[in-house]
Design a protein around this motif. Structure first.
Motif, mmCIF file in Angstrom:
data_model
loop_
_atom_site.group_PDB
_atom_site.id
_atom_site.type_symbol
_atom_site.label_atom_id
_atom_site.label_comp_id
_atom_site.label_asym_id
_atom_site.label_seq_id
_atom_site.Cartn_x
_atom_site.Cartn_y
_atom_site.Cartn_z
ATOM 1 N N ALA A 108 18.020 -15.807 4.090
ATOM 2 C CA ALA A 108 18.963 -15.242 5.061
ATOM 3 C C ALA A 108 19.038 -16.107 6.314
ATOM 4 O O ALA A 108 20.088 -16.222 6.931
ATOM 5 N N ALA A 112 22.379 -14.306 8.810
ATOM 6 C CA ALA A 112 23.131 -14.533 7.572
ATOM 7 C C ALA A 112 24.633 -14.571 7.817
ATOM 8 O O ALA A 112 25.382 -15.203 7.062
ATOM 9 N N TRP A 117 24.174 -22.026 8.971
ATOM 10 C CA TRP A 117 22.866 -21.472 8.631
ATOM 11 C C TRP A 117 21.765 -22.179 9.392
ATOM 12 O O TRP A 117 21.752 -23.402 9.509
ATOM 13 N N SER A 145 19.189 -15.153 -10.120
ATOM 14 C CA SER A 145 20.441 -15.757 -10.574
ATOM 15 C C SER A 145 20.275 -17.159 -11.144
ATOM 16 O O SER A 145 21.103 -17.603 -11.940
ATOM 17 N N HIS A 174 25.284 -22.205 1.932
ATOM 18 C CA HIS A 174 25.343 -21.048 2.824
ATOM 19 C C HIS A 174 26.639 -20.279 2.595
ATOM 20 O O HIS A 174 27.737 -20.821 2.730
ATOM 21 N N VAL A 175 26.486 -19.024 2.233
ATOM 22 C CA VAL A 175 27.621 -18.126 2.066
ATOM 23 C C VAL A 175 27.562 -17.106 3.201
ATOM 24 O O VAL A 175 26.618 -16.315 3.262
ATOM 25 N N TYR A 177 27.490 -14.033 5.596
ATOM 26 C CA TYR A 177 27.165 -12.631 5.377
ATOM 27 C C TYR A 177 26.302 -12.408 4.133
ATOM 28 O O TYR A 177 26.029 -11.280 3.759
ATOM 29 N N GLN A 178 25.862 -13.505 3.518
ATOM 30 C CA GLN A 178 24.948 -13.381 2.384
ATOM 31 C C GLN A 178 23.706 -14.242 2.583
ATOM 32 O O GLN A 178 22.634 -13.909 2.094
ATOM 33 N N VAL A 181 22.453 -19.375 -0.979
ATOM 34 C CA VAL A 181 22.321 -19.165 -2.418
ATOM 35 C C VAL A 181 21.988 -20.507 -3.059
ATOM 36 O O VAL A 181 22.392 -21.559 -2.560
ATOM 37 N N HIS A 203 25.126 -13.164 -13.699
ATOM 38 C CA HIS A 203 25.508 -13.172 -12.290
ATOM 39 C C HIS A 203 26.859 -13.885 -12.142
ATOM 40 O O HIS A 203 27.149 -14.842 -12.859
ATOM 41 N N GLN A 206 30.579 -18.073 -7.716
ATOM 42 C CA GLN A 206 31.129 -17.998 -6.366
ATOM 43 C C GLN A 206 31.866 -19.303 -6.090
ATOM 44 O O GLN A 206 31.722 -20.278 -6.835
#
Length: 228
Positions: A108, A112, A117, A145, A174-175, A177-178, A181, A203, A206
């Motif tokens: 995070a 996040a 990030w 995942s 960096h995604v 609000y998530q 990943v 999964h 994206q």
């Protein structure tokens, strides 16, 4: 006095995992000539001990005179001096380089939801010196995942200087609000985007647009430490 200097400098080099004056100067954020000056005087500036306490949590008394504990700073793992000073034997009888303690961040990060990030330390990890580089970021993997390539709770080494996306390689992305990943990246020219594909097909994929994609890339995964 020169014997004291040599022994103290050797403890500093071994505790920080440095082998050359260039590497030590980088750790201390000083000029290489400053190390040569210290050697000529057989005197270690007190500022070095203070910096190493602040950056590595190292005990100035241990660095100076070998008086344990090795670490003083709260949150730093306390290990015996002889564990740092010794070399360990790796598989097949090969000698493994000394270890280095590095910070581990959550996926995070600090925020996040932020556009960029930033790491937030949650723990520490001792890694072989050969795994270390100045551009290293270490994350603790969350979720499944990317199994079996990257298992849940694995430690993932990322080179944040390698942001150029190469098809099929694994990157930290960096995604918003998530958080970060870990995904294999593929280029989709038809839709002008990059596909972030998990190894576990259960999964979903994206996507990030090609335009300004660099701001999403934390770096390329260069090693993974995990239980088999």
């Amino acid at each position: 006095m020169s014997k004291w200097f040599d022994e103290s400098l050797e403890r500093i080099k071994k505790a920080t995992g440095t082998r050359t004056q260039v590497q030590l100067a980088e750790i201390l954020n000083i000029r290489q000539s400053s190390i040569s000056d210290a050697k000529r005087r057989s005197s270690i500036p007190a500022e070095w001990f203070i910096k190493l306490y602040r950056t590595h949590g190292l005990n100035p008394e241990w660095l100076s005179d070998g008086i344990e504990p090795v670490y003083l700073k709260p949150g730093k793992g306390k290990i015996a001096a002889d564990q740092i000073l010794s070399e360990t034997t790796a598989q097949y009888g090969q000698v493994q380089s000394r270890g280095r303690i590095v910070p581990v961040s959550s996926m995070a990060g600090e925020d996040a939801g932020a556009e960029v990030w930033k790491p937030q330390q949650v723990s520490e990890l001792s890694i072989p010196e050969t795994y270390y580089r100045s551009s290293l970021v270490v994350l603790k993997a969350e979720g499944s995942s990317m199994e079996p390539s990257v298992r849940r709770d694995a430690f993932v080494g990322i080179d944040d200087s390698q942001k150029r996306l190469m098809a099929g390689d694994i990157y930290a992305i960096h995604v918003p609000y998530q958080g970060v990943v870990i995904r294999r990246v593929f280029f989709d020219p038809e839709n002008s985007r990059f596909i972030l594909r998990p190894d576990d097909s259960q999964h979903p994929e994206q996507y990030i647009p090609v335009e300004n994609h660099e701001k999403h890339v934390v770096g390329r995964v260069v090693w993974v430490m995990q239980e088999l």
